[in-house]
Design an enzyme around this catalytic site. Structure first.
Site, PDB file in Angstrom:
ATOM      1  N   ARG A  60      12.550   1.082  -0.349  1.00 17.22           N
ATOM      2  CA  ARG A  60      12.433   2.346  -1.107  1.00 17.22           C
ATOM      3  C   ARG A  60      13.825   2.648  -1.651  1.00 17.22           C
ATOM      4  O   ARG A  60      14.778   2.765  -0.877  1.00 17.22           O
ATOM      5  CB  ARG A  60      11.944   3.485  -0.220  1.00 17.22           C
ATOM      6  N   HIS A 101       5.544   3.828  -8.034  1.00 18.98           N
ATOM      7  CA  HIS A 101       5.161   3.885  -6.609  1.00 18.98           C
ATOM      8  C   HIS A 101       3.853   3.101  -6.467  1.00 18.98           C
ATOM      9  O   HIS A 101       2.783   3.656  -6.220  1.00 18.98           O
ATOM     10  CB  HIS A 101       4.988   5.347  -6.190  1.00 18.98           C
ATOM     11  N   GLN A 124       1.361   3.139  -3.324  1.00 15.65           N
ATOM     12  CA  GLN A 124       0.643   4.421  -3.242  1.00 15.65           C
ATOM     13  C   GLN A 124      -0.596   4.399  -4.144  1.00 15.65           C
ATOM     14  O   GLN A 124      -1.705   4.708  -3.704  1.00 15.65           O
ATOM     15  CB  GLN A 124       1.587   5.559  -3.679  1.00 15.65           C
ATOM     16  N   ASP A 143       1.155  15.794  -7.686  1.00 17.20           N
ATOM     17  CA  ASP A 143       2.359  15.403  -6.938  1.00 17.20           C
ATOM     18  C   ASP A 143       3.373  16.532  -7.117  1.00 17.20           C
ATOM     19  O   ASP A 143       3.179  17.445  -7.942  1.00 17.20           O
ATOM     20  CB  ASP A 143       2.911  14.084  -7.516  1.00 17.20           C
ATOM     21  N   CYS A 159      -0.312  12.525  -3.095  1.00 19.02           N
ATOM     22  CA  CYS A 159       0.344  11.493  -2.279  1.00 19.02           C
ATOM     23  C   CYS A 159       1.133  12.087  -1.118  1.00 19.02           C
ATOM     24  O   CYS A 159       1.403  11.400  -0.131  1.00 19.02           O
ATOM     25  CB  CYS A 159       1.253  10.642  -3.157  1.00 19.02           C
ATOM     26  N   ARG A 164      -3.404   4.103   3.392  1.00 18.82           N
ATOM     27  CA  ARG A 164      -2.251   3.276   3.000  1.00 18.82           C
ATOM     28  C   ARG A 164      -2.032   2.139   3.995  1.00 18.82           C
ATOM     29  O   ARG A 164      -1.594   1.057   3.622  1.00 18.82           O
ATOM     30  CB  ARG A 164      -1.006   4.154   2.852  1.00 18.82           C
TER      31      ARG A 164
HETATM   32  N1   CP Z   1       3.431   9.402  -0.294  1.00 15.16           N
HETATM   33  C1   CP Z   1       4.549   8.874   0.236  1.00 15.16           C
HETATM   34  O1   CP Z   1       5.073   7.839  -0.203  1.00 15.16           O
HETATM   35  O2   CP Z   1       5.029   9.559   1.299  1.00 15.16           O
HETATM   36  P1   CP Z   1       6.432   9.355   1.994  1.00 15.16           P
HETATM   37  O3   CP Z   1       7.487   9.747   0.970  1.00 15.16           O
HETATM   38  O4   CP Z   1       6.414  10.267   3.175  1.00 15.16           O
HETATM   39  O5   CP Z   1       6.588   7.912   2.376  1.00 15.16           O
HETATM   40  N1  NVA Z   2       7.215  11.681  -6.949  1.00 18.50           N
HETATM   41  C1  NVA Z   2       7.597  11.827  -5.562  1.00 18.50           C
HETATM   42  C2  NVA Z   2       6.740  10.985  -4.694  1.00 18.50           C
HETATM   43  C3  NVA Z   2       7.009  11.116  -3.223  1.00 18.50           C
HETATM   44  C4  NVA Z   2       6.163  10.209  -2.396  1.00 18.50           C
HETATM   45  C5  NVA Z   2       9.067  11.468  -5.399  1.00 18.50           C
HETATM   46  O1  NVA Z   2       9.509  10.470  -5.984  1.00 18.50           O
HETATM   47  O2  NVA Z   2       9.770  12.189  -4.711  1.00 18.50           O
END
Ligand code: CP
Ligand code: NVA
Length: 309
Positions: free
Chosen positions: A108, A135, A138, A227, A267, A293
């Site tokens: 990430r 993402h 997801q 989101d 998400c 997931r």
């Molecule tokens: N939806 C998602 O990716 O959650 P986290 O940021 O908690 O991993």
């Molecule tokens: N769009 C959000 C998704 C978190 C899972 C972010 O990037 O923070």
């Protein structure tokens, strides 16, 4: 060996294979506890190395359970404890070590460039666990959830997105093009997708539409996605952005413009973009969405290891 970086780069045939495998695996382990291993332990002896440059709850936990249920194990690295960030060790050398010690890398990151650099230098599969531009794990999992609940192929459904033009939406757009489903995006005009994404949308066969009136975006929707308005590391004037999104809040009234059996997905984590009485309503399937997931990421891991049947 295969990478899982972006939905747009992966053939739809492979994406569908991942979903089919996830469905089969999920149904086979109804009676098993979280840490019990799937029959055959297909990733026995394999180590998944995870690293998060941004916060995570769900992705972290779901990849942990995913690799464990396949018979492997995981190790999570903290970027601030590596020489990569503090001592100036190169991505090249870091990647070489990761490849020698581990069998797959889930990353990430706050930089798409870093993801590409790692990909170039790793000799083990790399999975994008969220980047500024996408993402993918997801959204593939969300397609699984939609089809599980609706018991229909996503290509026959009307999908709506109410919210920011962010990484999650970019992956949903890629999914719409790959799986050929109708996608209506509702966002303020100032926050519509970037030029690059708009050009990608134009390559599609007219299934993606953008509205600046949320009621129009959710009309006849089978699923409404949302989101956070402010994503992690989103360096904007927060007050100004929240103000622009005020009329895009998902409440009971907005839900009433969609189909009666429309479901709500998010998400997570959430913020002010959705009312509590929608988020906690029967139409909201966010907990099932989060749990799925694990199942889809197991099949993504098997795909990366070349072990999908
Ligand atoms: N939806 C998602 O990716 O959650 P986290 O940021 O908690 O991993
Ligand atoms: N769009 C959000 C998704 C978190 C899972 C972010 O990037 O923070």
């Amino acid at each position: 060996m295969r990478n899982f970086l972006n939905l747009r780069d992966i053939p739809v045939r492979d994406l569908k294979k991942i979903l089919t495998d996830a469905k089969r695996r999920k149904s086979m382990r109804k009676k098993l506890n979280n840490l019990e291993v799937d029959k055959g332990a297909p990733l026995k002896g394999k180590l998944l190395i995870q690293m998060f440059e941004k916060s995570s709850l769900r992705t972290r936990l779901s990849f942990y359970l995913a690799i464990k249920q396949l018979g492997g194990s995981t190790l999570t690295l903290r970027p601030d404890e590596l020489h990569l960030s503090k001592g100036g060790e190169s991505i090249q050398d870091t990647a070489k070590i990761l490849s020698n010690f581990g069998n797959a890398f889930m990353f990430r990151t706050d930089s798409d460039k870093k993801l590409e650099e790692f990909k170039k230098n790793l000799s083990i599969p790399i999975i994008n666990g969220l980047s500024p531009s996408s993402h993918p794990t997801q959204i593939l999992s969300d397609i699984f959830t939609v089809e599980e609940i609706k018991k229909k192929s996503i290509s026959s459904l009307n999908i709506a997105w109410i919210g920011d033009s962010n990484n999650v939406l970019n992956s949903l757009i890629a999914a719409s093009i790959k799986f050929s489903f109708k996608l209506s995006i509702g966002c303020p005009i100032e926050y519509k997708p970037s030029k690059k994404i708009m050009n990608y949308i134009k390559s599609d066969n007219n299934k993606i539409h953008i509205f600046h009136d949320p009621k129009k975006a959710v009309r006849a929707a089978d699923v409404i996605f949302s989101d956070k308005v402010i994503s992690m590391n989103d360096k904007v004037n927060k007050l100004k952005k929240f103000k622009k999104f005020k009329k895009f809040k998902i409440n009971k009234r907005l839900m009433s413009y969609a189909k009666k059996d429309c479901i709500f997905l998010h998400c997570l984590p959430r913020d002010k973009e959705v009312d509590e009485d929608v988020f906690l309503s029967k139409q909201s399937k966010v907990w099932q969405q989060a749990l799925n997931r694990v199942h889809v990421q197991k099949s993504i891991l098997l795909y990366c290891f070349g072990k999908l049947r």
